[in-house]
Design a protein around this motif. Structure first.
Motif, PDB file in Angstrom:
ATOM      1  N   UNK A 135       0.845  -1.194   0.000  1.00  0.00           N
ATOM      2  CA  UNK A 135       0.000   0.000   0.000  1.00  0.00           C
ATOM      3  C   UNK A 135       0.878   1.241   0.000  1.00  0.00           C
ATOM      4  N   UNK A 136       0.628   2.137  -0.941  1.00  0.00           N
ATOM      5  CA  UNK A 136       1.427   3.349  -1.048  1.00  0.00           C
ATOM      6  C   UNK A 136       0.943   4.458  -0.131  1.00  0.00           C
ATOM      7  N   UNK A 137       0.905   4.170   1.175  1.00  0.00           N
ATOM      8  CA  UNK A 137       0.558   5.172   2.182  1.00  0.00           C
ATOM      9  C   UNK A 137       1.784   5.417   3.057  1.00  0.00           C
ATOM     10  N   UNK A 138       2.216   6.666   3.212  1.00  0.00           N
ATOM     11  CA  UNK A 138       3.244   6.932   4.222  1.00  0.00           C
ATOM     12  C   UNK A 138       2.627   6.754   5.601  1.00  0.00           C
ATOM     13  N   UNK A 139       1.444   7.356   5.796  1.00  0.00           N
ATOM     14  CA  UNK A 139       0.596   7.131   6.976  1.00  0.00           C
ATOM     15  C   UNK A 139      -0.852   7.196   6.496  1.00  0.00           C
ATOM     16  N   UNK A 140      -1.743   6.720   7.316  1.00  0.00           N
ATOM     17  CA  UNK A 140      -3.159   6.734   6.936  1.00  0.00           C
ATOM     18  C   UNK A 140      -4.033   7.309   8.045  1.00  0.00           C
ATOM     19  N   UNK A 141      -3.788   6.887   9.290  1.00  0.00           N
ATOM     20  CA  UNK A 141      -4.626   7.313  10.408  1.00  0.00           C
ATOM     21  C   UNK A 141      -3.968   8.387  11.269  1.00  0.00           C
ATOM     22  N   UNK A 142      -2.871   8.966  10.797  1.00  0.00           N
ATOM     23  CA  UNK A 142      -2.208  10.036  11.544  1.00  0.00           C
ATOM     24  C   UNK A 142      -1.745  11.113  10.564  1.00  0.00           C
ATOM     25  N   UNK A 143      -1.424  12.305  11.055  1.00  0.00           N
ATOM     26  CA  UNK A 143      -1.054  13.402  10.151  1.00  0.00           C
ATOM     27  C   UNK A 143       0.209  13.093   9.350  1.00  0.00           C
ATOM     28  N   UNK A 144       0.212  13.534   8.098  1.00  0.00           N
ATOM     29  CA  UNK A 144       1.363  13.344   7.225  1.00  0.00           C
ATOM     30  C   UNK A 144       2.191  14.622   7.170  1.00  0.00           C
ATOM     31  N   UNK A 145       3.507  14.460   7.081  1.00  0.00           N
ATOM     32  CA  UNK A 145       4.404  15.599   6.935  1.00  0.00           C
ATOM     33  C   UNK A 145       5.687  15.111   6.277  1.00  0.00           C
ATOM     34  N   UNK A 146       6.697  15.953   6.204  1.00  0.00           N
ATOM     35  CA  UNK A 146       7.948  15.586   5.560  1.00  0.00           C
ATOM     36  C   UNK A 146       8.594  14.387   6.256  1.00  0.00           C
ATOM     37  N   UNK A 147       8.456  14.333   7.571  1.00  0.00           N
ATOM     38  CA  UNK A 147       9.077  13.237   8.316  1.00  0.00           C
ATOM     39  C   UNK A 147       8.395  11.896   8.025  1.00  0.00           C
ATOM     40  N   UNK A 148       7.067  11.891   7.876  1.00  0.00           N
ATOM     41  CA  UNK A 148       6.391  10.630   7.550  1.00  0.00           C
ATOM     42  C   UNK A 148       6.826  10.151   6.172  1.00  0.00           C
ATOM     43  N   UNK A 149       7.018  11.090   5.256  1.00  0.00           N
ATOM     44  CA  UNK A 149       7.501  10.752   3.915  1.00  0.00           C
ATOM     45  C   UNK A 149       8.907  10.167   3.977  1.00  0.00           C
ATOM     46  N   UNK A 150       9.780  10.774   4.728  1.00  0.00           N
ATOM     47  CA  UNK A 150      11.159  10.292   4.822  1.00  0.00           C
ATOM     48  C   UNK A 150      11.225   8.922   5.491  1.00  0.00           C
ATOM     49  N   UNK A 151      10.404   8.734   6.522  1.00  0.00           N
ATOM     50  CA  UNK A 151      10.380   7.422   7.177  1.00  0.00           C
ATOM     51  C   UNK A 151       9.830   6.352   6.243  1.00  0.00           C
ATOM     52  N   UNK A 152       8.848   6.728   5.427  1.00  0.00           N
ATOM     53  CA  UNK A 152       8.298   5.780   4.464  1.00  0.00           C
ATOM     54  C   UNK A 152       9.365   5.361   3.454  1.00  0.00           C
ATOM     55  N   UNK A 153      10.129   6.301   2.929  1.00  0.00           N
ATOM     56  CA  UNK A 153      11.205   5.970   1.994  1.00  0.00           C
ATOM     57  C   UNK A 153      12.208   5.027   2.650  1.00  0.00           C
ATOM     58  N   UNK A 154      12.610   5.340   3.872  1.00  0.00           N
ATOM     59  CA  UNK A 154      13.552   4.466   4.576  1.00  0.00           C
ATOM     60  C   UNK A 154      12.961   3.075   4.754  1.00  0.00           C
ATOM     61  N   UNK A 155      11.658   2.996   5.051  1.00  0.00           N
ATOM     62  CA  UNK A 155      10.999   1.709   5.207  1.00  0.00           C
ATOM     63  C   UNK A 155      10.974   0.919   3.918  1.00  0.00           C
ATOM     64  N   UNK A 156      10.703   1.605   2.817  1.00  0.00           N
ATOM     65  CA  UNK A 156      10.674   0.926   1.515  1.00  0.00           C
ATOM     66  C   UNK A 156      12.070   0.446   1.104  1.00  0.00           C
ATOM     67  N   UNK A 157      13.093   1.224   1.435  1.00  0.00           N
ATOM     68  CA  UNK A 157      14.467   0.784   1.153  1.00  0.00           C
ATOM     69  C   UNK A 157      14.778  -0.498   1.923  1.00  0.00           C
ATOM     70  N   UNK A 158      14.350  -0.548   3.166  1.00  0.00           N
ATOM     71  CA  UNK A 158      14.557  -1.750   3.988  1.00  0.00           C
ATOM     72  C   UNK A 158      13.755  -2.931   3.424  1.00  0.00           C
ATOM     73  N   UNK A 159      12.498  -2.685   3.054  1.00  0.00           N
ATOM     74  CA  UNK A 159      11.653  -3.752   2.505  1.00  0.00           C
ATOM     75  C   UNK A 159      12.265  -4.348   1.241  1.00  0.00           C
ATOM     76  N   UNK A 160      12.785  -3.486   0.374  1.00  0.00           N
ATOM     77  CA  UNK A 160      13.348  -3.957  -0.893  1.00  0.00           C
ATOM     78  C   UNK A 160      14.512  -4.918  -0.643  1.00  0.00           C
ATOM     79  N   UNK A 161      15.330  -4.614   0.347  1.00  0.00           N
ATOM     80  CA  UNK A 161      16.455  -5.494   0.644  1.00  0.00           C
ATOM     81  C   UNK A 161      15.980  -6.852   1.168  1.00  0.00           C
ATOM     82  N   UNK A 162      14.927  -6.856   1.974  1.00  0.00           N
ATOM     83  CA  UNK A 162      14.388  -8.134   2.468  1.00  0.00           C
ATOM     84  C   UNK A 162      13.809  -8.946   1.317  1.00  0.00           C
ATOM     85  N   UNK A 163      13.139  -8.266   0.386  1.00  0.00           N
ATOM     86  CA  UNK A 163      12.559  -8.952  -0.769  1.00  0.00           C
ATOM     87  C   UNK A 163      13.642  -9.519  -1.668  1.00  0.00           C
ATOM     88  N   UNK A 164      14.730  -8.787  -1.835  1.00  0.00           N
ATOM     89  CA  UNK A 164      15.838  -9.265  -2.663  1.00  0.00           C
ATOM     90  C   UNK A 164      16.383 -10.584  -2.135  1.00  0.00           C
TER      91      UNK A 164
END
Length: 299
Positions: free
Chosen positions: A124-153
């Motif tokens: 799901x392409x949500x940085x957050x859904x039930x809480x306010x979004x800001x630059x930090x939620x976006x940055x944390x989402x990118x970091x999370x996706x980078x981590x996920x990609x390595x696990x998938x690899x």
């Protein structure tokens, strides 16, 4: 030559049905029987926010392999998982406990997919859904996706981010910006043509922009966002909304698209099967006009 092999020999993409388009009370055997009788090649399994579906991630190996054997027996498989549980536990959350839960869900989902034989996990392409979004939620989402990609690899399981029904990631143009931050061959795009249309983006332009990053597509109908109207992004029978499926299939024809497609609808009443058949008929007729092979098994 097996039936499954014959499908691959044909030029037509394999086409699946979203699990929630089938009544929840059906057994796995009944879901497989219905999906196969309707001409589908696979089912897209759902792991959403509900405890019932998240519990699948904690199945023992015997239960997972029993379901895989049932797939083999019926000749219909789970090619993909719609992993929307991260809407409740997003990687962009300000709460580190929630972010850790997001990681645990991801690890379990990759292991589950690997054992079940699933090729693609839709994120799901949500940085957050039930809480306010800001630059930090976006940055944390990118970091999370980078981590996920390595696990998938590590497992060789493809992750594909859905183009969503909210403003955060509602176009393939935005996905391409995200993709630049996550340079992994196991991190790709899963566009939902209904969501792209619903946010008033040009479907043809968007699909062509990401043609080298699309691994699967949701076929869904929607009503577009307009001034003082939030649009409608679910619960429509295909053909009732405003998605230009002629443009979709003409573009897929131009792209020489062969990857899987999934019909996304919901079984909200006793007419679920009639609704699926109607959607198939409508899509097949439009695809034929574009000379795009769809539902060749129904000829």
């Amino acid at each position: 030559m097996t039936e499954q092999t014959i499908n691959f020999v044909k030029h037509a993409p394999s086409i699946g049905i979203y699990e929630k388009a089938l009544p929840n009370q059906l057994s796995w055997q009944q879901k497989m029987t219905e999906a196969k009788s309707l001409g589908f090649d696979f089912i897209e399994l759902s792991i959403d926010e509900s405890q019932e579906r998240q519990a699948r991630l904690d199945w023992c190996d015997d239960d997972i392999y029993a379901l895989r054997h049932l797939c083999e027996k019926n000749g219909i498989f789970f090619h993909s998982i719609c992993l929307s549980a991260h809407r409740k536990y997003p990687f962009g959350s300000a709460d580190p406990t929630i972010r850790e839960q997001a990681k645990m869900i991801m690890l379990k989902a990759i292991s589950f997919a690997y054992k079940l034989g699933v090729r693609v996990i839709q994120l799901a392409g949500y940085d957050v859904y039930y809480e306010p979004a800001d630059l930090q939620t976006h940055q944390r989402f990118i970091a999370g996706m980078q981590w996920c990609a390595k696990q998938a690899e590590k497992a060789g399981v493809m992750l594909a981010v859905e183009i969503m029904d909210t403003n955060y990631l509602n176009s393939l143009s935005k996905f391409e910006i995200l993709k630049a931050e996550i340079n992994s061959p196991y991190f790709m795009a899963y566009p939902d043509v209904g969501n792209i249309s619903g946010w008033n983006f040009d479907i043809s332009t968007e699909l062509l922009l990401s043609r080298n990053h699309i691994v699967q597509i949701h076929l869904k109908d929607t009503y577009k966002v307009k001034p003082n109207y939030a649009g409608q992004f679910r619960d429509l029978v295909i053909g009732e909304g405003e998605v230009d499926f002629a443009a979709v299939f003409n573009t897929l024809k131009l792209m020489n698209y062969c990857a899987p497609l999934v019909i996304e609808m919901w079984a909200n009443d006793d007419h679920w099967k009639d609704n699926i058949i109607l959607a198939q008929q409508r899509l097949k007729a439009i695809a034929q006009q574009a000379d795009f092979p769809l539902f060749s098994s129904l000829d």
